[in-house]
Design a protein around this motif. Structure first.
Motif, short mmCIF file in Angstrom:
data_model
loop_
_atom_site.label_atom_id
_atom_site.label_comp_id
_atom_site.label_asym_id
_atom_site.label_seq_id
_atom_site.Cartn_x
_atom_site.Cartn_y
_atom_site.Cartn_z
N LEU A 94 26.26 10.69 -55.84
CA LEU A 94 27.10 10.90 -54.66
C LEU A 94 27.64 12.33 -54.64
N LEU A 104 32.42 7.92 -50.97
CA LEU A 104 32.57 6.73 -50.16
C LEU A 104 34.02 6.25 -50.29
N ALA A 138 33.86 0.47 -50.98
CA ALA A 138 32.40 0.54 -50.95
C ALA A 138 31.86 1.11 -52.25
N MET A 177 26.43 10.55 -44.24
CA MET A 177 27.55 9.86 -43.59
C MET A 177 27.71 10.34 -42.15
N ARG A 220 35.21 6.47 -41.37
CA ARG A 220 34.82 6.67 -42.77
C ARG A 220 34.50 5.33 -43.43
N SER A 261 30.82 4.44 -44.82
CA SER A 261 30.70 4.17 -46.25
C SER A 261 30.01 2.84 -46.51
N TRP A 262 30.43 1.81 -45.80
CA TRP A 262 29.82 0.50 -46.01
C TRP A 262 28.38 0.45 -45.53
N ALA A 292 26.38 2.28 -48.20
CA ALA A 292 26.34 1.49 -49.44
C ALA A 292 25.35 0.33 -49.33
#
Length: 337
Positions: A5, A9, A13, A71, A287, A291-292, A295
């Motif tokens: 990363l 995140l 997540a 993202m 966000r 993020s989810w 993920a």
């Protein structure tokens, strides 16, 4: 390490991913290309910020890579053909920021319509009171039918604005115009009739400098502009001229590229040009959605080969018993969570 990363995140997540994969969070690598290549060598998935470009060379340093995730929206920083050839999945949270960007555009329009609010916010309590305008009853031009425009149109209708629109890639007979209750017009009509224009064109290299002198020559005097599209869409000289002679009263753009209005640019000294650092997508809610989404798609990608193998075990090969006879398909003695 399964996942690298370079962009964080949300904690929930991240915890969910860490329970299923080996995750390393190294946002500092975005500014260290050599160290990034070393770290990416064993990564199966990476989450990258806008400024990290994925090229064929980058992929060569990441032989185990299965997924590149972002993202944000936009693929001009990713070599899609190279990713296809290497069978690397490109994951983007394309709809996570639609609502937040639409709210940014609406807020920008309201601020420009009521410029006195901005003066008060920066602490000038005794600034001359400027006569503002109302969105209700005004004509707002929707320049570009990117997904954000769909949400923005609903908001503007609720405030009583009349909407006209143009998109270089959407024919005026397309049903989307009537669904959004936006009257399709020519580019010249958009410029000459709109009190304000919101720019959310899906950018492509062929649109570089699309907003030029010829187009801005038709501006209605005192027009207001807001936008979230790439600043490459604008010809800087043409925009500076329109901002200087009053055709455009004020302009607010989110996320202009480096050098767009820096020292030496004709836009640098203009007090009626306002630039924000990609604030449109920066909300807690967007966000969380991004993020989810990232993920889940990464987990889906990395788990796919394992799930395929489990399916084969469950319904494919027959297990032999101790005497050499077939006993039928083996029932897996585990649960996939």
């Amino acid at each position: 390490m399964d996942i690298l990363l370079l962009e964080r995140l949300v904690p929930e997540a991240l915890s969910w991913l860490e329970a299923r994969h080996s995750v390393e969070c190294r946002p500092e690598l975005a500014a260290e290309p050599v160290a990034l290549r070393k770290a990416a060598y064993k990564a199966q998935a990476v989450v990258l910020p806008r400024k990290v470009v994925v090229t064929q060379e980058f992929l060569d340093f990441a032989p185990m890579l299965k997924a590149v995730a972002r993202m944000h929206v936009g693929t001009d920083n990713t070599d899609l053909e190279a990713c296809r050839e290497r069978k690397v999945r490109v994951i983007q949270a394309t709809t996570a920021n639609v609502r937040s960007n639409a709210e940014y555009l609406l807020a920008s329009l309201l601020l420009l319509y009521r410029r006195g609010i901005g003066s008060s916010l920066i602490g000038d309590r005794h600034a001359d009171i400027r006569l503002g305008r109302e969105l209700n009853g005004s004509v707002v031009g929707i320049f570009g039918l990117a997904p954000t425009a769909h949400t923005l149109a609903l908001m503007l209708h609720a405030l009583g604005a009349k909407l006209i629109g143009y998109d270089p890639a959407v024919h005026h007979t397309a049903p989307i115009w009537s669904r959004l209750q936006v009257q399709p017009v020519s580019l010249q009509e958009l410029m000459s009739h709109a009190d304000a224009i919101s720019v959310q064109v899906m950018y492509a290299s062929r649109y570089q400098g699309f907003i030029n002198d010829k187009m801005l020559a038709h501006c209605k005097q005192g027009q207001l502009w807001v936008g979230i599209s790439r600043s490459h869409l604008f010809d800087a000289e043409a925009l500076a001229s329109a901002l200087s002679d009053g055709r455009i009263e004020a302009c607010m753009l989110d996320g202009a590229e480096s050098g767009f209005a820096s020292k030496g640019s004709p836009l640098h000294e203009l007090s009626n040009l306002f630039l924000t650092p990609r604030l449109g997508s920066h909300t807690r809610e967007s966000r969380l959605r991004a993020s989810w989404y990232v993920a889940h798609r990464i987990h889906e990608t990395l788990a796919a080969p394992r799930l395929s193998q489990l399916d084969q075990l469950a319904s494919g090969p027959m297990e032999l018993d101790g005497t050499g006879g077939n006993t039928g398909p083996k029932t897996p003695q585990f649960i996939i969570r």
